[in-house]
Design a protein around this motif. Structure first.
Motif, mmCIF file in Angstrom:
data_model
loop_
_atom_site.group_PDB
_atom_site.id
_atom_site.type_symbol
_atom_site.label_atom_id
_atom_site.label_comp_id
_atom_site.label_asym_id
_atom_site.label_seq_id
_atom_site.Cartn_x
_atom_site.Cartn_y
_atom_site.Cartn_z
ATOM 1 N N GLN A 33 0.733 -1.364 0.126
ATOM 2 C CA GLN A 33 -0.110 0.129 0.002
ATOM 3 C C GLN A 33 0.920 1.444 -0.059
ATOM 4 N N ARG A 34 2.168 1.153 0.393
ATOM 5 C CA ARG A 34 2.981 2.407 0.278
ATOM 6 C C ARG A 34 4.163 2.328 -0.236
ATOM 7 N N ASP A 35 4.366 1.160 -0.973
ATOM 8 C CA ASP A 35 5.845 0.879 -1.705
ATOM 9 C C ASP A 35 6.089 2.122 -2.644
ATOM 10 N N PHE A 36 5.178 2.378 -3.336
ATOM 11 C CA PHE A 36 5.484 3.218 -4.524
ATOM 12 C C PHE A 36 5.638 4.734 -3.763
ATOM 13 N N PHE A 37 5.050 5.153 -2.789
ATOM 14 C CA PHE A 37 5.219 6.597 -2.158
ATOM 15 C C PHE A 37 6.727 6.546 -1.219
ATOM 16 N N LEU A 40 9.568 6.659 -3.530
ATOM 17 C CA LEU A 40 9.559 7.997 -4.263
ATOM 18 C C LEU A 40 10.192 9.018 -3.044
ATOM 19 N N TYR A 41 9.536 8.621 -2.056
ATOM 20 C CA TYR A 41 10.501 9.661 -0.922
ATOM 21 C C TYR A 41 11.726 9.548 -0.711
ATOM 22 N N ASN A 45 14.782 12.474 -1.037
ATOM 23 C CA ASN A 45 15.512 12.786 0.250
ATOM 24 C C ASN A 45 16.928 11.703 -0.048
ATOM 25 N N ALA A 46 17.245 11.664 -1.044
ATOM 26 C CA ALA A 46 18.413 10.967 -1.448
ATOM 27 C C ALA A 46 19.758 11.481 -0.785
ATOM 28 N N ALA A 206 19.311 2.608 0.288
ATOM 29 C CA ALA A 206 20.124 3.266 -0.539
ATOM 30 C C ALA A 206 20.069 2.797 -1.897
ATOM 31 N N ARG A 207 19.425 1.618 -2.242
ATOM 32 C CA ARG A 207 19.268 1.282 -3.575
ATOM 33 C C ARG A 207 17.925 2.126 -4.117
ATOM 34 N N SER A 208 16.979 2.018 -2.966
ATOM 35 C CA SER A 208 15.579 2.678 -3.138
ATOM 36 C C SER A 208 16.032 4.405 -3.310
ATOM 37 N N MET A 209 16.839 4.958 -2.732
ATOM 38 C CA MET A 209 17.216 6.397 -3.101
ATOM 39 C C MET A 209 17.672 6.587 -4.506
ATOM 40 N N ALA A 210 18.501 5.565 -5.029
ATOM 41 C CA ALA A 210 19.046 5.603 -6.458
ATOM 42 C C ALA A 210 17.804 5.011 -7.537
#
Length: 325
Positions: A33-37, A40-41, A45-46, A206-210
């Protein structure tokens, strides 16, 4: 009732395993339910230095990254494993063999078989592909936009970098998982385990940030790999029992040389069979060329063959542990 009671007793004896299963179920239910956002967040804030350090590697011509030290450690463990398997037996090699065999089998199963078969079977689009190339977003548990008809692709689920960052936990199990070890050794194993989990969690973020992975790719990949490692140590390879046998009798189970590696390879074959089955089902759902649907029966036959071979080898191991002489 007996199987239920046995399962409950097993969970009570392994509270960490119960915790891992609970965490997996909670994350699996909540995060879609929150994965996408959340991803993106994380990107908005990377921290460039963090994402760069956790993405680069010496093996691609870059500066050293976080994963390089793990890979070097695995290479040392593999060399030690071959020394124990193929060299003349000594007291030290007999003592280290169960732990090194576990590291080879569990590393192969979690970081290679689980990662690559899931990437190909699920075909989930990465965040960068969704945000920049407008591929469809999909949840971690559903088939994604990629399929083998397009050629080579790099699926998003699970995060191989995150699971690689978790692998120091193999050393933690080898040191802390055996009750026969000293309290100092087990404490060092606990510290190693804490480092491994924090390292993997940082890698997932870190992988989500990128925009290389969704947050669920890292978190659920980490938990699944950890569960596989725990099962491998206590219930598949039964490392404490192997260690006890070697300490009391100075014997190893009378099995083929490098049998843990062989078992891992047969397990990889089983994983590839399951991958082919899923690709065949995906082909039918996508109404692809009929030839792709033939992957389904091919996966059934190849998976069954590898399952038979792995069960045969594992049965020999179980009998040698029960009756070493």
């Amino acid at each position: 009732m007996l199987p239920v009671k046995k399962s409950m007793n097993c969970l009570r004896r392994h509270p960490l395993f119960s915790l891992l299963i609970t965490l997996f179920l909670l994350v699996a239910v909540i995060i879609p339910q929150r994965d996408f956002f959340l991803t993106l967040y994380a990107n908005h804030n990377a921290l460039p230095l963090l994402s760069d350090f956790y993405s680069r590697t010496l093996f691609e011509g870059d500066l050293p990254g976080s994963g390089d030290f793990v890979v070097l450690g695995l290479m040392i463990a593999l060399l030690g494993y071959f020394r124990c398997c193929l060299g003349p037996p000594t007291r030290r090699s007999v003592a280290w063999r169960p732990a090194l065999g576990f590291a080879v089998f569990a590393g192969l199963t979690s970081a290679v078989t689980f990662v690559h078969t899931s990437k190909w079977a699920i075909g989930r689009a990465r965040p960068s592909e969704v945000f920049r190339h407008h591929l469809a977003y999909s949840d971690w548990f559903s088939f994604g936009s990629h399929f083998i008809s397009e050629g080579r692709y790099r699926g998003s689920f699970p995060s191989g970098h995150t699971i690689e960052a978790l692998l120091p936990i193999l050393l933690a199990y080898a040191l802390a998982g055996n009750p026969a070890h000293s309290s100092r050794t087990r404490f060092l194993g606990l510290l190693c385990g804490i480092f491994a989990v924090l390292n993997a969690l940082t890698m997932a973020v870190a992988r989500s940030m990128a925009l290389s992975h969704w947050l669920s790719d890292g978190l659920l990949g980490l938990l699944t790999a950890w569960i596989l490692i725990h099962i491998s140590y206590f219930w598949i390879l039964r490392v404490p029992e192997q260690d006890k046998l070697s300490r009391e009798t100075s014997l190893q189970p009378a099995l083929p040389a490098c049998w843990e590696l062989l078992l891992g390879l047969w397990t990889m074959g089983l994983g590839c069979g399951i991958m082919l089955i899923l690709l065949g089902i995906h082909a039918l759902l996508r109404h692809e060329n009929f030839a792709y649907s033939l992957l389904l029966p091919a996966g059934v036959f190849s998976g069954y063959f590898c399952l038979r071979q792995s069960c045969r080898l594992y049965g020999k191991f179980r009998s040698r542990i029960a009756y070493p002489l």
